[in-house]
Design an enzyme around this catalytic site. Structure first.
Site, short mmCIF file in Angstrom:
data_model
loop_
_atom_site.label_atom_id
_atom_site.label_comp_id
_atom_site.label_asym_id
_atom_site.label_seq_id
_atom_site.Cartn_x
_atom_site.Cartn_y
_atom_site.Cartn_z
N ASP A 267 9.77 1.52 11.53
CA ASP A 267 8.49 2.20 11.64
C ASP A 267 7.80 1.58 12.85
O ASP A 267 8.20 0.52 13.32
CB ASP A 267 7.68 1.98 10.35
CG ASP A 267 6.31 2.63 10.41
OD1 ASP A 267 6.23 3.78 10.85
OD2 ASP A 267 5.32 1.98 10.02
N LEU A 268 6.77 2.22 13.35
CA LEU A 268 6.12 1.73 14.58
C LEU A 268 4.81 1.02 14.29
O LEU A 268 4.69 -0.19 14.45
CB LEU A 268 5.90 2.91 15.53
CG LEU A 268 5.25 2.61 16.88
CD1 LEU A 268 6.11 1.64 17.69
CD2 LEU A 268 5.03 3.89 17.67
N ASP A 269 3.82 1.79 13.85
CA ASP A 269 2.49 1.24 13.64
C ASP A 269 2.50 0.18 12.54
O ASP A 269 2.91 0.46 11.41
CB ASP A 269 1.51 2.35 13.25
CG ASP A 269 1.40 3.43 14.32
OD1 ASP A 269 1.86 3.18 15.45
OD2 ASP A 269 0.85 4.51 14.03
N THR B 120 -1.26 -0.78 16.23
CA THR B 120 -2.07 0.39 16.61
C THR B 120 -3.04 0.79 15.50
O THR B 120 -3.85 1.69 15.68
CB THR B 120 -1.17 1.59 16.94
OG1 THR B 120 -0.27 1.80 15.85
CG2 THR B 120 -0.39 1.37 18.21
N LYS C 32 -2.05 4.61 5.79
CA LYS C 32 -0.84 4.04 6.40
C LYS C 32 0.37 4.90 6.07
O LYS C 32 0.63 5.21 4.92
CB LYS C 32 -0.60 2.61 5.88
CG LYS C 32 -1.39 1.55 6.63
CD LYS C 32 -0.94 0.16 6.20
CE LYS C 32 -1.61 -0.93 7.00
NZ LYS C 32 -1.16 -2.28 6.58
N SER D 101 9.10 7.04 12.68
CA SER D 101 7.64 6.94 12.61
C SER D 101 6.98 8.30 12.43
O SER D 101 7.48 9.31 12.91
CB SER D 101 7.12 6.30 13.91
OG SER D 101 5.72 6.40 14.01
N ALA D 102 5.83 8.31 11.75
CA ALA D 102 5.05 9.54 11.59
C ALA D 102 4.26 9.85 12.85
O ALA D 102 3.76 10.95 13.03
CB ALA D 102 4.09 9.38 10.41
N LYS E 162 6.62 11.09 5.34
CA LYS E 162 6.88 10.12 4.30
C LYS E 162 5.87 10.35 3.17
O LYS E 162 4.72 10.66 3.45
CB LYS E 162 6.72 8.69 4.85
CG LYS E 162 7.64 8.39 6.05
CD LYS E 162 7.22 7.10 6.74
CE LYS E 162 8.00 6.87 8.02
NZ LYS E 162 7.54 5.68 8.76
N GLU F 144 9.30 -1.37 7.21
CA GLU F 144 8.12 -0.56 6.88
C GLU F 144 6.93 -1.43 6.46
O GLU F 144 7.11 -2.47 5.85
CB GLU F 144 8.45 0.38 5.72
CG GLU F 144 8.81 1.79 6.14
CD GLU F 144 7.64 2.58 6.70
OE1 GLU F 144 6.48 2.12 6.61
OE2 GLU F 144 7.88 3.68 7.22
N ASP F 145 5.73 -0.96 6.77
CA ASP F 145 4.52 -1.66 6.32
C ASP F 145 3.69 -0.81 5.37
O ASP F 145 2.62 -1.22 4.95
CB ASP F 145 3.66 -2.07 7.51
CG ASP F 145 2.94 -0.88 8.16
OD1 ASP F 145 3.57 0.20 8.24
OD2 ASP F 145 1.78 -1.03 8.56
#
Length: 222
Positions: free
Chosen positions: A11-13, A19, A47, A116-117, A147, A171-172
């Site tokens: 995942d990114l953020d 971000t 999130k 990522s979303a 997700k 993932e966070d």
């Protein structure tokens, strides 16, 4: 073919880069423009949630009803503010351990995908200098279901030409963990265990994990 029999999907953020603060500032600005406030606690609930669903939640919290066309305009407005903010990002906003782990995976020939979303992932990766680490990008521009639907991760495995059982997801967000589990993948949660139910292991940040630990996780999972 990678000899490690492992592939990683990030995942990114909140996992690789920070971000979240920009999402919060842009959503807060939108809420304030509509006459109500938006808290950090509410932001936590967004999130891993895509832009449209996030907007619906925020309007609901503010007790505001908008037509589909008006919602589209508001989502675009929020995104324009967000893009303006992230356009000024730099490699200083890469989270602890991200660069080291990505470098280790690349050196070992482990295929890596983004899952990522975000619809702005390309810009963020470019601004933070991480683009070259990724063999595949799956983001909000290339999936139809967000997700906790597993589509983003299953597509990542497909693009990396590997089985879901070979993949470790980072993932966070609870929705992201749920999506990874639905895809039958191992999950490393970034954050706290109470916020990430179901994750195979939970760590504070990516500095707490390495390739050997990831291999051990996959072996244990199988």
């Amino acid at each position: 073919m990678n000899t490690t029999q492992i592939a990683c999907i990030f995942d990114l953020d909140g996992v690789l880069v920070d971000t979240a603060v920009y999402h919060y500032q842009a959503w807060k600005k939108l809420a304030n423009s509509l006459g109500f406030d938006f808290s950090h606690a509410q932001n936590e609930q967004l999130k891993g949630v895509n832009r449209q669903r996030s907007l619906e939640k925020i309007l609901n919290w503010g007790g505001i009803t908008k037509t589909a066309a008006e919602q589209e305009e508001l989502a675009a407005l929020k995104n324009s503010w967000y893009v303006e903010m992230i356009s000024k990002m730099s490699d200083t906003e890469v989270l602890p351990g991200s660069l080291k782990l990505l470098t280790e995976l690349q050196a070992a020939g482990v295929p890596v995908a983004l899952g990522s979303a975000s619809k702005n992932s390309g810009l963020i990766l470019e601004r933070t200098g991480l683009s070259h680490f990724f063999n595949a990008i799956v983001d909000g521009n290339s999936v139809t279901s967000s997700k906790p639907d597993p589509e983003v991760f299953l597509k990542g495995a497909e693009l990396l030409r590997t089985e879901p059982s070979n993949c470790v997801v980072f993932e966070d967000a609870a929705a992201g963990v749920e999506a990874a589990l639905a895809a039958k993948m191992a999950v490393v949660g970034i954050g706290t265990a109470e916020n990430l139910p179901g994750a195979d292991v939970v760590i504070e940040d990516l500095s707490k994990i390495n390739l050997e630990k990831l291999k051990a996780l996959l072996q244990h999972k199988s």
